[in-house]
Design an enzyme around this catalytic site. Structure first.
Site, PDB file in Angstrom:
ATOM      1  CG  HIS A  46      -0.244  -0.024   2.258  1.00  6.44           C
ATOM      2  ND1 HIS A  46       0.536   1.095   3.131  1.00  6.44           N
ATOM      3  CD2 HIS A  46       0.040  -1.100   3.252  1.00  6.44           C
ATOM      4  CE1 HIS A  46       1.097   0.505   4.100  1.00  6.44           C
ATOM      5  NE2 HIS A  46       0.603  -0.725   4.330  1.00  6.44           N
ATOM      6  CG  ASP A 321       5.586  -3.271   5.866  1.00  2.78           C
ATOM      7  OD1 ASP A 321       4.630  -3.791   6.396  1.00  2.78           O
ATOM      8  OD2 ASP A 321       5.852  -2.260   6.946  1.00  2.78           O
TER       9      ASP A 321
END
Length: 411
Positions: A46, A321
Protein backbone atom coordinates in the site's frame (compact mmCIF):
# COMPACT_ATOMS: atom_id res chain seq x y z
CA UNK A 1 -6.27 -22.03 -24.77
CA UNK A 2 -3.28 -23.74 -26.35
CA UNK A 3 -0.96 -25.51 -23.95
CA UNK A 4 2.66 -24.51 -24.38
CA UNK A 5 4.36 -26.34 -21.52
CA UNK A 6 4.28 -29.88 -20.17
CA UNK A 7 5.11 -30.23 -16.51
CA UNK A 8 8.06 -32.55 -15.98
CA UNK A 9 8.32 -34.77 -12.91
CA UNK A 10 8.22 -33.75 -9.27
CA UNK A 11 10.69 -31.10 -8.27
CA UNK A 12 12.12 -31.20 -4.76
CA UNK A 13 13.11 -28.17 -2.67
CA UNK A 14 16.48 -26.55 -3.02
CA UNK A 15 18.31 -24.27 -0.63
CA UNK A 16 17.93 -20.58 -1.36
CA UNK A 17 20.66 -18.00 -0.99
CA UNK A 18 19.67 -15.14 1.27
CA UNK A 19 20.41 -11.60 0.22
CA UNK A 20 19.99 -9.31 -2.70
CA UNK A 21 20.96 -10.58 -6.11
CA UNK A 22 20.66 -7.95 -8.77
CA UNK A 23 21.37 -9.20 -12.27
CA UNK A 24 22.89 -6.88 -14.82
CA UNK A 25 23.32 -8.59 -18.16
CA UNK A 26 23.80 -6.23 -21.06
CA UNK A 27 23.80 -9.12 -23.50
CA UNK A 28 20.15 -9.81 -22.66
CA UNK A 29 19.19 -6.14 -22.89
CA UNK A 30 20.99 -5.42 -26.17
CA UNK A 31 18.43 -7.25 -28.30
CA UNK A 32 14.70 -7.87 -28.25
CA UNK A 33 14.15 -11.13 -26.35
CA UNK A 34 12.31 -13.78 -28.40
CA UNK A 35 9.47 -14.08 -25.89
CA UNK A 36 5.76 -13.29 -25.87
CA UNK A 37 4.20 -12.06 -22.62
CA UNK A 38 1.38 -14.30 -21.39
CA UNK A 39 0.61 -13.33 -17.78
CA UNK A 40 1.54 -10.66 -15.22
CA UNK A 41 1.17 -10.84 -11.43
CA UNK A 42 1.89 -7.81 -9.24
CA UNK A 43 2.16 -8.07 -5.45
CA UNK A 44 2.45 -4.57 -4.02
CA UNK A 45 2.59 -2.66 -0.77
CA UNK A 46 0.00 0.00 0.00
CA UNK A 47 0.96 3.67 -0.21
CA UNK A 48 1.99 6.16 2.47
CA UNK A 49 -0.26 6.14 5.53
CA UNK A 50 -0.69 7.46 9.01
CA UNK A 51 1.46 5.61 11.57
CA UNK A 52 0.11 2.58 13.40
CA UNK A 53 1.28 4.09 16.70
CA UNK A 54 3.00 7.30 17.74
CA UNK A 55 6.38 7.20 19.44
CA UNK A 56 5.63 7.84 23.11
CA UNK A 57 7.08 10.81 25.02
CA UNK A 58 8.15 12.75 21.92
CA UNK A 59 6.89 15.71 19.94
CA UNK A 60 3.73 14.50 18.22
CA UNK A 61 2.83 15.13 14.62
CA UNK A 62 -0.57 16.53 13.66
CA UNK A 63 -2.34 13.90 11.58
CA UNK A 64 -5.25 16.00 10.34
CA UNK A 65 -8.09 14.47 8.28
CA UNK A 66 -7.28 16.81 5.37
CA UNK A 67 -4.18 14.64 4.78
CA UNK A 68 -6.50 11.81 3.73
CA UNK A 69 -8.55 13.48 0.99
CA UNK A 70 -8.74 11.37 -2.21
CA UNK A 71 -7.56 13.07 -5.43
CA UNK A 72 -10.33 13.28 -8.03
CA UNK A 73 -8.32 11.29 -10.59
CA UNK A 74 -8.26 8.23 -8.29
CA UNK A 75 -12.04 7.76 -8.33
CA UNK A 76 -13.40 4.64 -10.06
CA UNK A 77 -16.52 2.49 -9.82
CA UNK A 78 -15.72 -0.49 -7.63
CA UNK A 79 -17.21 -3.01 -5.20
CA UNK A 80 -15.56 -5.01 -2.43
CA UNK A 81 -16.65 -8.64 -1.95
CA UNK A 82 -15.40 -11.86 -0.40
CA UNK A 83 -13.53 -14.32 -2.61
CA UNK A 84 -16.79 -15.85 -3.80
CA UNK A 85 -18.47 -12.57 -4.69
CA UNK A 86 -20.48 -12.41 -1.46
CA UNK A 87 -20.60 -9.61 1.11
CA UNK A 88 -17.34 -8.10 2.32
CA UNK A 89 -16.18 -9.99 5.44
CA UNK A 90 -15.81 -8.29 8.83
CA UNK A 91 -12.50 -6.46 9.28
CA UNK A 92 -11.29 -6.84 12.89
CA UNK A 93 -7.90 -5.24 12.14
CA UNK A 94 -9.58 -2.14 10.74
CA UNK A 95 -11.99 -2.06 13.68
CA UNK A 96 -9.01 -2.02 16.06
CA UNK A 97 -7.63 1.06 14.27
CA UNK A 98 -10.94 2.87 14.72
CA UNK A 99 -10.70 2.48 18.49
CA UNK A 100 -7.67 4.79 18.58
CA UNK A 101 -7.11 8.38 17.48
CA UNK A 102 -3.87 10.06 16.48
CA UNK A 103 -3.10 13.64 17.43
CA UNK A 104 -4.80 15.82 14.83
CA UNK A 105 -7.93 13.71 14.43
CA UNK A 106 -7.04 10.82 12.08
CA UNK A 107 -7.10 7.09 12.76
CA UNK A 108 -3.94 4.99 12.67
CA UNK A 109 -3.00 3.08 9.54
CA UNK A 110 -5.02 5.15 7.05
CA UNK A 111 -3.94 5.74 3.45
CA UNK A 112 -3.16 9.40 2.89
CA UNK A 113 -3.51 11.59 -0.18
CA UNK A 114 0.19 11.03 -0.80
CA UNK A 115 -0.27 7.28 -0.54
CA UNK A 116 -3.15 7.37 -2.99
CA UNK A 117 -1.01 9.28 -5.47
CA UNK A 118 1.86 6.82 -5.05
CA UNK A 119 -0.37 3.91 -6.06
CA UNK A 120 -1.89 5.92 -8.90
CA UNK A 121 1.65 6.55 -10.13
CA UNK A 122 2.47 2.84 -9.87
CA UNK A 123 -0.62 2.18 -11.97
CA UNK A 124 0.62 4.67 -14.57
CA UNK A 125 3.97 2.88 -14.66
CA UNK A 126 2.18 -0.41 -15.30
CA UNK A 127 0.10 1.31 -17.97
CA UNK A 128 3.22 2.46 -19.81
CA UNK A 129 4.65 -1.05 -19.71
CA UNK A 130 1.61 -3.23 -20.40
CA UNK A 131 -0.77 -1.02 -22.39
CA UNK A 132 1.32 1.54 -24.25
CA UNK A 133 4.58 -0.36 -24.88
CA UNK A 134 3.66 -4.05 -24.94
CA UNK A 135 -0.04 -3.52 -25.86
CA UNK A 136 -0.74 -6.49 -23.59
CA UNK A 137 -3.81 -5.20 -21.73
CA UNK A 138 -6.95 -3.52 -23.01
CA UNK A 139 -6.85 0.28 -22.47
CA UNK A 140 -10.03 0.18 -20.34
CA UNK A 141 -10.60 -2.01 -17.28
CA UNK A 142 -11.96 -5.39 -18.34
CA UNK A 143 -13.09 -7.72 -15.56
CA UNK A 144 -12.27 -10.79 -17.64
CA UNK A 145 -8.65 -9.66 -18.00
CA UNK A 146 -7.88 -8.30 -14.54
CA UNK A 147 -8.17 -9.94 -11.11
CA UNK A 148 -7.86 -7.68 -8.05
CA UNK A 149 -7.43 -9.00 -4.52
CA UNK A 150 -6.62 -7.08 -1.34
CA UNK A 151 -6.28 -7.72 2.34
CA UNK A 152 -9.48 -6.64 4.08
CA UNK A 153 -8.02 -3.38 5.38
CA UNK A 154 -9.06 0.04 4.13
CA UNK A 155 -5.56 1.23 3.14
CA UNK A 156 -4.90 -1.79 0.91
CA UNK A 157 -8.37 -1.69 -0.64
CA UNK A 158 -7.96 2.01 -1.42
CA UNK A 159 -4.44 1.34 -2.74
CA UNK A 160 -5.81 -1.27 -5.14
CA UNK A 161 -8.46 1.17 -6.31
CA UNK A 162 -5.90 3.92 -6.92
CA UNK A 163 -3.55 1.60 -8.81
CA UNK A 164 -6.39 0.50 -11.10
CA UNK A 165 -7.36 4.16 -11.64
CA UNK A 166 -3.80 4.96 -12.74
CA UNK A 167 -3.43 1.83 -14.84
CA UNK A 168 -6.60 2.43 -16.84
CA UNK A 169 -6.85 6.21 -16.43
CA UNK A 170 -10.36 5.78 -14.97
CA UNK A 171 -11.56 4.09 -18.18
CA UNK A 172 -13.82 1.18 -17.26
CA UNK A 173 -15.70 -1.36 -19.32
CA UNK A 174 -16.76 -3.05 -16.07
CA UNK A 175 -17.09 -2.19 -12.40
CA UNK A 176 -13.88 -3.13 -10.59
CA UNK A 177 -14.34 -6.01 -8.15
CA UNK A 178 -11.85 -6.05 -5.27
CA UNK A 179 -11.84 -9.46 -3.60
CA UNK A 180 -11.06 -9.90 0.09
CA UNK A 181 -10.79 -12.79 2.53
CA UNK A 182 -11.92 -13.28 6.12
CA UNK A 183 -9.20 -12.42 8.64
CA UNK A 184 -8.77 -15.95 9.98
CA UNK A 185 -8.12 -17.31 6.46
CA UNK A 186 -6.03 -14.46 5.00
CA UNK A 187 -2.83 -15.54 3.19
CA UNK A 188 -1.71 -12.15 1.86
CA UNK A 189 0.35 -11.61 5.01
CA UNK A 190 1.84 -13.89 7.69
CA UNK A 191 -1.31 -14.80 9.59
CA UNK A 192 -0.40 -15.35 13.23
CA UNK A 193 -4.05 -15.50 14.26
CA UNK A 194 -4.96 -18.07 11.60
CA UNK A 195 -1.89 -20.31 12.08
CA UNK A 196 -1.14 -21.60 15.58
CA UNK A 197 2.26 -22.98 14.62
CA UNK A 198 3.36 -19.67 13.10
CA UNK A 199 2.18 -17.81 16.19
CA UNK A 200 4.20 -20.15 18.41
CA UNK A 201 7.31 -19.93 16.22
CA UNK A 202 7.24 -16.14 15.97
CA UNK A 203 5.72 -15.12 19.30
CA UNK A 204 8.78 -15.30 21.48
CA UNK A 205 11.10 -14.50 18.55
CA UNK A 206 9.47 -11.10 18.34
CA UNK A 207 10.04 -10.44 22.04
CA UNK A 208 13.57 -11.81 21.71
CA UNK A 209 14.39 -9.57 18.73
CA UNK A 210 14.48 -6.46 20.94
CA UNK A 211 16.91 -8.15 23.32
CA UNK A 212 19.55 -9.04 20.72
CA UNK A 213 22.77 -7.44 22.03
CA UNK A 214 23.31 -4.85 19.27
CA UNK A 215 19.60 -4.09 18.96
CA UNK A 216 19.13 -3.70 22.72
CA UNK A 217 22.15 -1.43 23.10
CA UNK A 218 21.07 0.86 20.26
CA UNK A 219 17.49 0.91 21.55
CA UNK A 220 18.65 2.11 24.97
CA UNK A 221 20.74 4.83 23.35
CA UNK A 222 17.91 6.12 21.16
CA UNK A 223 15.44 6.03 24.04
CA UNK A 224 17.80 8.30 25.98
CA UNK A 225 18.32 10.54 22.94
CA UNK A 226 14.57 10.91 22.41
CA UNK A 227 13.72 11.16 26.10
CA UNK A 228 11.52 8.06 26.07
CA UNK A 229 10.92 6.71 29.56
CA UNK A 230 12.63 3.39 30.23
CA UNK A 231 9.33 1.76 31.20
CA UNK A 232 7.76 2.55 27.80
CA UNK A 233 7.43 -0.44 25.50
CA UNK A 234 8.97 0.63 22.22
CA UNK A 235 10.99 -1.11 19.53
CA UNK A 236 12.73 -0.13 16.32
CA UNK A 237 9.83 -1.20 14.11
CA UNK A 238 7.45 1.12 15.96
CA UNK A 239 9.96 3.98 15.92
CA UNK A 240 10.70 3.47 12.23
CA UNK A 241 7.02 3.36 11.33
CA UNK A 242 6.26 6.73 12.92
CA UNK A 243 9.50 8.28 11.63
CA UNK A 244 8.98 7.23 8.00
CA UNK A 245 5.33 8.33 8.03
CA UNK A 246 6.33 11.79 9.30
CA UNK A 247 9.15 12.17 6.82
CA UNK A 248 7.00 11.12 3.87
CA UNK A 249 4.42 13.78 4.69
CA UNK A 250 6.84 16.56 5.62
CA UNK A 251 5.75 16.57 9.27
CA UNK A 252 8.25 17.57 11.98
CA UNK A 253 10.46 14.95 13.61
CA UNK A 254 12.54 15.21 16.77
CA UNK A 255 16.12 16.06 15.68
CA UNK A 256 17.39 12.82 17.25
CA UNK A 257 15.43 10.83 14.68
CA UNK A 258 17.41 12.38 11.85
CA UNK A 259 20.68 11.55 13.62
CA UNK A 260 19.61 7.95 14.25
CA UNK A 261 17.75 7.40 10.96
CA UNK A 262 20.13 4.87 9.41
CA UNK A 263 20.47 2.90 12.62
CA UNK A 264 16.70 2.80 13.07
CA UNK A 265 16.26 1.49 9.52
CA UNK A 266 18.91 -1.21 9.96
CA UNK A 267 17.76 -2.38 13.38
CA UNK A 268 14.14 -2.61 12.25
CA UNK A 269 15.25 -4.87 9.38
CA UNK A 270 17.41 -6.90 11.79
CA UNK A 271 14.35 -7.51 13.95
CA UNK A 272 12.30 -8.73 10.98
CA UNK A 273 15.10 -11.04 9.86
CA UNK A 274 15.22 -12.51 13.35
CA UNK A 275 11.45 -12.93 13.27
CA UNK A 276 11.27 -14.76 9.93
CA UNK A 277 14.58 -16.66 10.25
CA UNK A 278 15.16 -16.85 6.48
CA UNK A 279 17.77 -19.61 6.96
CA UNK A 280 15.04 -21.84 8.42
CA UNK A 281 12.46 -22.88 5.84
CA UNK A 282 9.50 -23.58 8.11
CA UNK A 283 8.79 -20.01 9.20
CA UNK A 284 8.79 -18.66 5.64
CA UNK A 285 6.65 -21.58 4.48
CA UNK A 286 4.03 -20.83 7.11
CA UNK A 287 4.28 -17.07 6.49
CA UNK A 288 3.93 -16.91 2.70
CA UNK A 289 3.75 -20.52 1.48
CA UNK A 290 0.06 -20.35 0.48
CA UNK A 291 0.61 -17.03 -1.32
CA UNK A 292 3.56 -18.43 -3.28
CA UNK A 293 1.42 -21.47 -4.11
CA UNK A 294 -1.28 -19.17 -5.52
CA UNK A 295 1.24 -17.26 -7.64
CA UNK A 296 2.72 -20.49 -9.00
CA UNK A 297 -0.71 -22.04 -9.59
CA UNK A 298 -1.77 -19.00 -11.62
CA UNK A 299 1.29 -19.50 -13.82
CA UNK A 300 0.75 -23.23 -14.25
CA UNK A 301 -2.94 -22.85 -15.07
CA UNK A 302 -2.07 -20.31 -17.75
CA UNK A 303 0.65 -22.57 -19.17
CA UNK A 304 -1.51 -25.68 -19.18
CA UNK A 305 -4.63 -23.93 -20.45
CA UNK A 306 -6.70 -25.01 -17.44
CA UNK A 307 -7.65 -21.59 -16.09
CA UNK A 308 -11.36 -21.04 -15.45
CA UNK A 309 -10.78 -17.49 -16.73
CA UNK A 310 -8.85 -17.99 -19.99
CA UNK A 311 -8.87 -14.28 -20.84
CA UNK A 312 -7.18 -13.30 -17.58
CA UNK A 313 -3.87 -11.51 -18.12
CA UNK A 314 -3.22 -9.61 -14.88
CA UNK A 315 -3.42 -10.51 -11.20
CA UNK A 316 -3.12 -7.65 -8.71
CA UNK A 317 -2.52 -8.33 -5.01
CA UNK A 318 -2.66 -5.38 -2.61
CA UNK A 319 -0.77 -6.18 0.57
CA UNK A 320 1.85 -5.02 3.08
CA UNK A 321 5.55 -4.63 3.86
CA UNK A 322 5.18 -7.72 6.06
CA UNK A 323 4.02 -9.58 2.95
CA UNK A 324 6.84 -8.46 0.70
CA UNK A 325 9.71 -9.08 3.14
CA UNK A 326 9.13 -12.83 3.67
CA UNK A 327 8.31 -13.25 -0.04
CA UNK A 328 11.61 -11.62 -0.99
CA UNK A 329 13.42 -13.76 1.58
CA UNK A 330 11.83 -16.93 0.22
CA UNK A 331 12.84 -15.97 -3.33
CA UNK A 332 16.38 -15.22 -2.16
CA UNK A 333 16.33 -11.59 -3.29
CA UNK A 334 15.73 -9.60 -0.10
CA UNK A 335 18.04 -6.56 -0.24
CA UNK A 336 18.10 -5.99 3.54
CA UNK A 337 16.07 -2.81 3.09
CA UNK A 338 12.54 -2.18 4.33
CA UNK A 339 10.12 -2.23 1.35
CA UNK A 340 9.11 1.36 0.60
CA UNK A 341 5.52 2.52 0.23
CA UNK A 342 4.04 1.28 -3.09
CA UNK A 343 6.87 -1.23 -3.63
CA UNK A 344 5.95 -3.92 -6.15
CA UNK A 345 7.12 -7.49 -6.72
CA UNK A 346 6.16 -8.46 -10.28
CA UNK A 347 6.16 -11.91 -11.88
CA UNK A 348 5.85 -12.11 -15.67
CA UNK A 349 5.18 -15.33 -17.61
CA UNK A 350 6.63 -15.56 -21.12
CA UNK A 351 6.50 -18.06 -23.97
CA UNK A 352 9.49 -18.51 -26.26
CA UNK A 353 8.42 -17.88 -29.84
CA UNK A 354 10.44 -20.70 -31.37
CA UNK A 355 10.41 -23.43 -28.73
CA UNK A 356 7.10 -22.60 -26.96
CA UNK A 357 9.01 -23.06 -23.70
CA UNK A 358 7.72 -21.12 -20.67
CA UNK A 359 9.86 -18.64 -18.72
CA UNK A 360 9.27 -16.49 -15.63
CA UNK A 361 10.88 -13.08 -15.07
CA UNK A 362 10.81 -11.43 -11.64
CA UNK A 363 11.32 -7.75 -10.85
CA UNK A 364 11.24 -5.77 -7.61
CA UNK A 365 10.63 -2.00 -7.57
CA UNK A 366 11.43 -1.87 -11.26
CA UNK A 367 14.70 -3.84 -11.09
CA UNK A 368 14.96 -7.27 -12.73
CA UNK A 369 16.07 -9.97 -10.29
CA UNK A 370 18.02 -13.17 -10.81
CA UNK A 371 16.38 -15.80 -8.63
CA UNK A 372 18.86 -18.23 -7.02
CA UNK A 373 18.49 -21.52 -8.88
CA UNK A 374 17.56 -19.78 -12.14
CA UNK A 375 19.96 -19.82 -15.11
CA UNK A 376 18.97 -16.35 -16.31
CA UNK A 377 16.62 -13.41 -15.89
CA UNK A 378 14.19 -15.31 -18.08
CA UNK A 379 13.99 -18.31 -15.78
CA UNK A 380 12.84 -21.60 -17.34
CA UNK A 381 9.60 -22.57 -15.64
CA UNK A 382 11.03 -25.86 -14.42
CA UNK A 383 13.81 -23.97 -12.61
CA UNK A 384 11.37 -21.43 -11.20
CA UNK A 385 9.03 -24.15 -9.95
CA UNK A 386 11.95 -25.85 -8.27
CA UNK A 387 13.01 -22.64 -6.56
CA UNK A 388 9.52 -21.72 -5.35
CA UNK A 389 8.67 -25.30 -4.30
CA UNK A 390 11.09 -24.94 -1.40
CA UNK A 391 8.54 -22.63 0.28
CA UNK A 392 5.23 -23.06 -1.55
CA UNK A 393 2.44 -24.76 0.41
CA UNK A 394 -1.04 -25.74 -0.72
CA UNK A 395 -3.83 -24.45 1.52
CA UNK A 396 -4.50 -28.00 2.74
CA UNK A 397 -0.88 -28.66 3.71
CA UNK A 398 -0.61 -25.19 5.24
CA UNK A 399 -3.62 -25.84 7.47
CA UNK A 400 -2.21 -29.20 8.50
CA UNK A 401 1.16 -27.71 9.46
CA UNK A 402 -0.46 -24.78 11.23
CA UNK A 403 -2.38 -27.13 13.53
CA UNK A 404 0.56 -29.48 14.22
CA UNK A 405 1.93 -27.78 17.33
CA UNK A 406 2.48 -30.82 19.56
CA UNK A 407 5.99 -31.21 20.85
CA UNK A 408 7.23 -28.01 19.22
CA UNK A 409 10.79 -27.17 20.19
CA UNK A 410 11.97 -23.80 18.96
CA UNK A 411 15.15 -24.14 16.83
Amino acid sequence: MRTFWTRVGIIGPISMAFGSVLWSAKTEADHTPPYDLKLVQVLFRHGARTPLKSIPDVMEAQWEPKLLEPPAHTHIKYVVTDLNGGPKPPAPVEESYRKMMLTGGSFPGQLTTLGMQQLYDLGKTLRTRYIEEKQFLSPAFNLAEVYVRSTNIVRTIESAKCLVAGLFQQEQRDVVTILTEAAESEVLYPNYHGCKMLKMLCGHRWMESSTLPDVAADLQSIQRALGIATDQRVDFVLIRDDMVARQAHGLPCPPALDIWKDTIEQRAVDMMCHLYKPNLRETLQLSVGPLLHILLSNIEEKVQGTSSEPERKLFLYSAHDTTLMPCLMALGIFDMKWPPYAADLTLELYQHRQTNEAFVKVSYVGQDQLIPGCSGLYCPLEEFRKAVSAYSLSSELHLSLCDNTEGLIEP
